[in-house]
Scaffold this active site. Structure first.
Site, PDB file in Angstrom:
ATOM      1  N   PRO A  99     135.047 104.199  33.797  1.00 59.41           N
ATOM      2  CA  PRO A  99     133.759 104.186  32.765  1.00 59.41           C
ATOM      3  C   PRO A  99     134.284 104.930  31.484  1.00 59.41           C
ATOM      4  CG  PRO A  99     133.318 105.647  34.455  1.00 59.41           C
ATOM      5  CD  PRO A  99     134.435 104.870  34.995  1.00 59.41           C
TER       6      PRO A  99
ATOM      7  N   ASP B 272     138.137 108.936  30.799  1.00 54.55           N
ATOM      8  CA  ASP B 272     137.535 108.357  32.248  1.00 54.55           C
ATOM      9  C   ASP B 272     136.356 109.292  32.599  1.00 54.55           C
ATOM     10  OD1 ASP B 272     136.692 107.839  34.798  1.00 54.55           O
ATOM     11  OD2 ASP B 272     138.772 107.637  35.486  1.00 54.55           O
ATOM     12  N   HIS B 273     135.233 108.920  32.409  1.00 58.08           N
ATOM     13  CA  HIS B 273     133.997 109.844  32.310  1.00 58.08           C
ATOM     14  C   HIS B 273     133.699 110.359  33.725  1.00 58.08           C
ATOM     15  CE1 HIS B 273     130.820 111.877  30.631  1.00 58.08           C
ATOM     16  NE2 HIS B 273     130.323 110.869  30.151  1.00 58.08           N
ATOM     17  N   ARG B 274     134.530 109.693  34.710  1.00 60.29           N
ATOM     18  CA  ARG B 274     134.422 110.089  36.191  1.00 60.29           C
ATOM     19  C   ARG B 274     134.946 111.502  36.251  1.00 60.29           C
ATOM     20  NH1 ARG B 274     136.986 105.764  39.530  1.00 60.29           N
ATOM     21  NH2 ARG B 274     138.338 106.231  37.680  1.00 60.29           N
TER      22      ARG B 274
END
Ligand code: COA
Length: 577
Positions: free
Chosen positions: A373, A549-551
């Protein structure tokens, strides 16, 4: 019913082999010696024959299983044997003798191949003078080694082209006896000058295979290659080979074959074999299929005796990519593809095959785009003073023979930011639900080359000075453009920088180079009016685009990261702290 265990015979020195094909199913009736499994040691692939005629009543083995001598892989009901039993009634088919003789045959086959491979390896080392270092080259005619006692064994695949550089032990040609497929490895590292055989030729020990120029001292590179696995270099090498072949026209035959093969991969009348059915392919083709994720049972063979060639595997992958573009469904992707119109209705078009590097880049980009994401944080850094300082170093740079661009400053600032905000220096292991924190600071730099995008890695950026970083960046970019990068030089990055500052643009959204969790995009610095609280001042502003990476990283941290870069680049004295 008389059930007999099917046991793995003595594997002739190999402790363990891997099952690469299961050729029969439960309920099948087999004749004695019919192949039931194909197994692969690190030297050869061999078919294990049925020890008895009869009906397979149990099969407890699957592709990927590791087997050793004596393992039971199933049972055969020998009462269900066909006419073969009668013919052979004088022999003790179910007795130990038969079992033993099959064991012996398979053992001999593997033993001889292993021995042969060892002999060829050591012969190659001696002959090529591997211990010799230093310059110089010599011509060698490579001859066919002992072929397990076989003669007149047909060549089913030629794995190299004239002009290719090969390492010691690289497969040169594949031959097939009626028992096994064997690759003839190169006894030397060097350049293939002339191939003296063609597909279909029958070879015996001592026949001339090809002529090579052997580089003395070329072995050190090989060793490095072996250390690093060589997968990526293989990609660039192959790319180089096909580029070369295309340029000098020698690749014509291969190209035609690939084209033909690609056409047939798209042939809707092709019926893939049923699961578990026999697939003919040599070890090198199987390796390639594993690397590219191709299911060999779905690949249409174009070689003799329905043998799958490397071209067929590549064509299958290309066909799948094409299907994806045209809106067809691709194995495993699970997303609708993009339907292409017939462009020729709008004007003239031509099509060309993607290079392996382009396929690899496309695959990696898509993997990252689909799995990660992405969010991009935009910011600007005031580099007015940094640029004044950098320009002041021009003469010093000329003396050192190094050009000091903004990139080394950005590298240094990113290394400091990675230390300050270590949540950017991680990878996510989603399978184990773990965060992998890195205690080193290696940074990849995207390099635009005529043959595609490459990302060499500068190691320990935090421990290096600006001049050293400038020199290393320059050297790696040159190597990338000359296709000289070694696999190790493209591995191990914690973070990447992609700088389009020398080209232009105001912002962009780079794709994270997984398994890293962030990448910094740099656009072209421009003079802008900046309000200082009293008046607008002309300041040189550097646009930054941080994709993450929004994780792994949250938005606040991303804003902190680019803020920090702004501070560090705004006053480079901070980089010393
Ligand atoms: N703003 C303004 N000027 C810049 C700049 C920036 N952000 N970055 C570089 N420049 C200038 C340099 O100072 C140099 O100018 P000069 O010749 O007057 O000194 C010029 O642009 C060219 O620089 P370049 O040779 O590109 O060096 P670099 O160190 O900035 O970059 C590479 C090296 C390898 C990163 C670069 O050549 C490259 O390949 N970039 C493309 C990367 C890419 O394709 N990314 C896309 C991935 S999707």
């Amino acid at each position: 019913m008389s059930e007999q265990d099917i046991k793995v015979p003595d594997l002739g020195g190999a402790d363990e082999v891997e099952v690469i094909e299961v050729l029969v199913s439960k309920g099948d009736t087999v004749e004695e010696e019919d192949p039931i499994l194909t197994v692969e040691s690190d030297k050869a692939s061999v078919e294990l024959p049925a020890p008895f005629a009869g009906k397979i009543t149990k099969l407890s083995v699957k592709v990927g299983d590791k087997l050793s001598e004596g393992d039971v892989v199933g049972t055969i009901d020998t009462d269900s044997a066909g006419g073969g039993d009668d013919e052979d009634s004088g022999e003790d088919k179910t007795g130990e003798d038969t079992d033993k003789s099959k064991d012996e045959a398979a053992k001999k086959e593997l033993e001889e191949k292993d021995q042969d491979a060892e002999e060829k390896k050591s012969a190659g080392k001696d002959d090529s003078g591997k211990a010799k270092k230093g310059g110089g080259s010599r011509k060698e005619t490579v001859k066919v080694p002992a072929l397990d006692g076989f003669e007149n064994v047909p060549v089913i695949e030629i794995n190299v082209s004239e002009g290719d550089f090969v390492g010691e032990d690289d497969p040169l040609v594949t031959v097939e006896s009626d028992k096994a497929t064997m690759e003839i490895p190169s006894p030397y590292a060097g350049k293939v000058d002339k191939i003296l055989v063609k597909e279909g030729d029958k070879l015996s020990e001592g026949d001339d295979l090809l002529e090579m120029t052997v580089e003395e001292g070329a072995d050190s590179g090989d060793e490095e290659e072996a250390d690093t696995g060589g997968a990526e270099e293989e990609t660039s090498d192959k790319d180089e080979k096909s580029d070369k072949a295309d340029k000098d026209g020698k690749g014509g035959k291969d190209k035609d074959r690939a084209d033909t093969s690609e056409d047939t991969q798209g042939d809707s009348t092709y019926q893939p074999p049923t699961p578990g059915a026999k697939v003919h392919a040599g070890p090198a083709v199987r390796k390639l299929a594993r690397e590219l994720g191709a299911d060999l049972t779905k690949v249409k063979p174009s070689g003799p005796k329905d043998r799958i060639l490397k071209d067929d595997v590549e064509a299958y992958i290309r066909q799948n990519l094409k299907k994806a573009q045209e809106g067809g469904s691709v194995e495993g992707a699970g997303i609708p593809g993009i339907k292409l119109p017939d462009f020729s209705q709008f004007g003239e078009v031509e099509r060309e095959s993607m290079s392996r590097m382009m396929i690899a880049t496309a695959t990696n980009m898509q993997k990252s785009w689909l799995n990660v994401p992405h969010v991009t944080q935009f910011d600007e850094a005031d580099i007015t003073e940094m640029e004044a300082f950098r320009k002041g170093q021009k003469q010093a740079g000329e003396k050192k023979g190094v050009k000091l661009t903004p990139l080394p400053f950005i590298l240094k600032a990113c290394a400091a930011a990675l230390e300050e905000l270590p949540q950017f220096n991680v990878s996510l292991d989603m399978e184990r639900k773990e965060v992998v924190r890195k205690k080193y600071v290696h940074i990849g730099i995207a390099v635009d080359t005529p043959h595609g995008l490459m990302v060499p890695v500068i190691r320990d950026v935090d421990q290096k000075g600006l001049w050293q970083l400038a020199a290393e960046a320059q050297e790696l970019a040159d190597k990338a453009r000359d296709k000289k990068l070694k696999p190790a030089e493209m591995q191990g990055a914690c973070f990447s920088i992609t700088s389009l500052g020398g080209i232009g643009g105001t912002a962009f959204t780079p794709i994270v180079n997984t398994p890293e969790v962030a990448i910094l995009g740099v656009s072209k610095a421009a003079m802008k009016p900046v309000w200082d609280g009293e008046a607008f001042q002309p300041r040189l502003m550097l646009p930054l685009s941080l994709s993450y990476d929004h994780r792994a990283v949250n938005g606040a941290d991303a804003a902190r990261f680019t803020n920090l870069l702004g501070q560090l680049l705004g006053d480079i004295r901070h980089l010393l702290l």
